[in-house]
Scaffold this active site. Structure first.
Site, PDB file in Angstrom:
ATOM      1  N   GLU A 198      -9.978  -0.094  -3.130  1.00 35.72           N
ATOM      2  CA  GLU A 198      -8.871   0.697  -2.587  1.00 35.72           C
ATOM      3  C   GLU A 198      -7.696   0.681  -3.559  1.00 35.72           C
ATOM      4  OE1 GLU A 198      -7.265  -0.068   1.260  1.00 35.72           O
ATOM      5  OE2 GLU A 198      -9.224  -0.318   2.206  1.00 35.72           O
ATOM      6  N   GLU A 238     -10.713  -5.902   4.652  1.00 35.16           N
ATOM      7  CA  GLU A 238      -9.511  -6.685   4.369  1.00 35.16           C
ATOM      8  C   GLU A 238      -9.350  -7.867   5.330  1.00 35.16           C
ATOM      9  OE1 GLU A 238      -6.594  -3.434   2.225  1.00 35.16           O
ATOM     10  OE2 GLU A 238      -6.312  -3.796   4.368  1.00 35.16           O
TER      11      GLU A 238
END
Length: 664
Positions: free
Chosen positions: A306, A150
């Site tokens: 995710e 991320e």
């Protein structure tokens, strides 16, 4: 085309075995196999365990877990573990910690505590990635590589002296000399002219408004600086582990990073998606993000890397997903092009900042309701295995440019309105397509548009001469362009185009925007389109059409009677302009008319709230309502999820999903 060598659709989640005693590992592997898990993301935050001291690596424990997973038929998405440097690194190199725009150096104790431009940080990540690749490149469980995690979630920019020097280097590469930079930045305004590159600093806090082009270039640089971190590790993996695909997980339609540039460097586009269970329209926003992910990969299948099985841990109130929401939203990603459904995380943590974040294996273990949900999802994805590798097609494109997004919003204190929010505009326009079950792609400003019947540009504030020429050529050739307000205003340096607004798009749109009349927050303006009344918000323009015709006019306020929405015949095509944001009914009417004129047809017809998506020969029907619905389907078909056959019509339960494959 399959995204990895793992057959079928990918299913699993992040696994953090270092948080658990070794006797738990065998139980986890057994339960993964029981749930139908075929891939696990491993090692994302393991740097402190993998390199406990500078230059001393301990990879044996990770190798043992990979062996164990492989024995149970589970492949591995292996992370390079570089998302958060360990304590020894930041104590040895405190200058590698990030500095915010206030000059405060951020401390160790969370994650992503690094300066993206730090050569010390980059060297350490490359060294660890090299050790990981050398050790595991030939491991049979290895299915893909996962760099960092991320990017930009916490640190998107750093204002330290190292970053300042890197910014100056970047500017020299971009402009070559100071004359070019001074022109681009308009430095004769407010006596900001530079006589040496060494005089340039990041756009830290200043007494008043800053230089907008400096801020734009800083945003470009900051995205590139993080991308350079990713690329440094990818170079190692490509060299030592060729043929194994590499990814890093995106965060949906994130403003801070230019995902068009990033996606060019990824072998697999992957996304982290966390729709809010309390938002009644979350599934529409999610669909928009998923279409963007598919488009970033140029139509290739992407990977949901995710999602939360139930509740997250970071909202003010963390409402869980219902089991029905979880299944519907998970399968929506597959319908929108994903070749896998992964989660954060496999086993719920007992300690740390995310100990209340849901997991595939909850705190209550296999007795928890969540475990049944996990097993059932594994069965669903196994049934949908034939979908893997298939693509979707669209004849409508939404143009989205990160440079334009940044320029439109980063210096809003000096713009006509602070209420121009690009993502919200895109979401409003996209919602019309979603409701009509019209497939769409996202495209960058320099895209080849020849394959699309219609191109929508909800906002293109920054429009280069090349983009304007491309759009003009597209419309001349028979295409339909629909442009939103405050478009065509500035060039790549954030300089206002010569002549009246909308500058670069003035001739194509066939009008002059003589004056901006933005609407205050909460205020609306009346509109009339051939006898159909609706309202507009956010913006108005005082329009003087040159060759365009009025499609709708203002009926209230200072602009009453003047054109609000126009259509201009240009070559073989047409260019529409919306000088305000119509309400949902009005936007549906206007875009619907333009799309019908362009010959755009939907995937199919369905009741309100029912989503239709086609991947290859597979037709997904997703019911986002609380009632059973009947949907017309062409010919005979079989549902992959249930094995049932249908002809002409199919019934879909509340929050239900069908995946129909045609039968002869």
């Amino acid at each position: 085309m399959r995204i990895t060598r793992v057959p079928g659709l990918l299913y699993g989640g992040d696994y953090n075995p270092e948080q658990w005693p070794s006797e738990v590992w065998a139980e986890d592997a057994r339960l993964m196999a029981e749930a139908g898990v075929n891939m696990i993301t491993l090692g994302v935050f393991s740097w402190a365990r993998l390199e406990p001291e500078p230059g001393k690596y301990d990879l044996d424990w990770l190798g043992h877990i990979m062996d164990l997973l492989w024995e149970h038929g589970v492949h591995v998405d292996l992370a390079t573990a570089t998302a958060s440097p360990p304590a020894w690194f930041v104590r040895k190199h405190p200058e590698a910690l990030p500095v915010d725009k206030h000059g405060i150096r951020l401390e160790f104790g969370s994650r992503q505590h690094y300066c993206p431009s730090s050569p010390l940080f980059r060297a350490a990540t490359v060294a660890l990635a090299e050790q990981m690749a050398l050790r595991f490149k030939d491991h049979p469980a290895l299915a893909m590589w996962h760099i960092s995690n991320e990017y930009g979630d916490h640190i998107t920019e750093c204002f330290c002296e190292v970053s300042a020097a890197d910014f100056r280097r970047w500017l020299k590469e971009r402009y070559g000399d100071l004359d070019a930079l001074n022109h681009a930045w308009g430095t004769d305004f407010w006596s900001q002219r530079y006589t040496s590159f060494e005089q340039i600093e990041p756009p830290r806090l200043a007494p008043g408004p800053g230089n907008p082009t400096q801020s734009l270039d800083w945003r470009r640089f900051s995205s590139d600086a993080l991308l350079a971190c990713y690329q440094a590790e990818k170079d190692v993996l490509d060299r030592l582990s060729p043929g194994v695909p590499v990814t890093t997980n995106f965060m949906s339609m994130m403003k801070d990073l230019d995902y068009w540039a990033w996606a060019e460097r990824e072998d697999i586009v992957s996304d982290d998606a966390y729709p809010d269970p309390t938002d009644p329209n979350a599934h529409v926003t999610a669909a928009m993000n998923y279409d963007l992910m598919r488009s970033l990969g140029k139509g290739r299948p992407w990977l949901l890397l995710e999602q939360a099985p139930s509740a997250v841990s970071w909202r003010e109130v963390n409402v869980p997903k219902t089991p029905e929401q979880y299944r519907l939203w998970s399968l929506q990603t597959v319908a929108r092009g994903a070749d896998g459904v992964m989660h954060f995380q496999w086993r719920a943590s007992r300690a740390g900042a995310e100990k209340f974040h849901s997991a595939m294996l909850p705190h209550g273990g296999t007795a928890a309701r969540g475990w049944r949900r996990t097993v059932e999802m594994g069965a669903d994805l196994l049934a949908l295995a034939p979908v893997a590798g298939s693509r979707s097609e669209a004849r409508v494109a939404i143009m989205h440019d990160w440079d334009s997004w940044w320029a439109a919003e980063f210096d809003q204190e000096q713009h006509p309105s602070h209420l121009v929010r690009v993502r919200d505009l895109i979401r409003a326009w996209y919602g019309v397509l979603w409701a009509a079950n019209i497939a769409c792609d996202f495209v960058p400003a320099d895209a080849d548009l020849s394959g699309y019947r219609a191109v929508l540009a909800p906002n293109l504030y920054l429009t280069t001469a090349a983009t304007a020429a491309s759009l003009s050529s597209y419309v001349d050739g028979g295409g339909t362009l629909v442009a939103g307000f405050f478009s065509g205003i500035v060039d790549e340096h954030d300089h206002v185009h010569d002549g009246p607004h909308p500058g670069a798009l003035r001739d194509l749109l066939g009008l002059v925007a003589d004056e901006f009349w933005p609407l205050p927050a909460g205020e609306t303006v009346g509109l009339d389109a051939g006898g159909e009344a609706f309202t507009g918000t956010v913006w108005r323009d005082w329009l003087d059409p040159t060759t365009a015709e009025a499609v709708a006019t203002y009926t209230t306020g200072e602009l009453a009677g003047r054109p609000a929405i126009t259509r201009n015949a240009h070559g073989e095509g047409s260019a529409w302009y919306l000088s305000t944001l119509p309400d949902a009914r009005g936007l549906t009417a206007i875009l619907g008319r333009a799309l019908r004129e362009a010959g755009v047809t939907p995937v199919g017809t369905a009741p309100e709230g029912v989503e239709l998506c086609r991947r290859g020969e597979h037709l997904f029907v997703l019911n986002h309502t609380a009632a059973s619905v009947e949907v017309e389907v062409p010919g005979r078909a079989r549902d992959l999820l249930t094995g049932e056959e249908a002809e002409g019509r199919v019934t879909v339960a509340p929050s239900g999903v069908r995946c129909l494959v045609p039968l002869p």
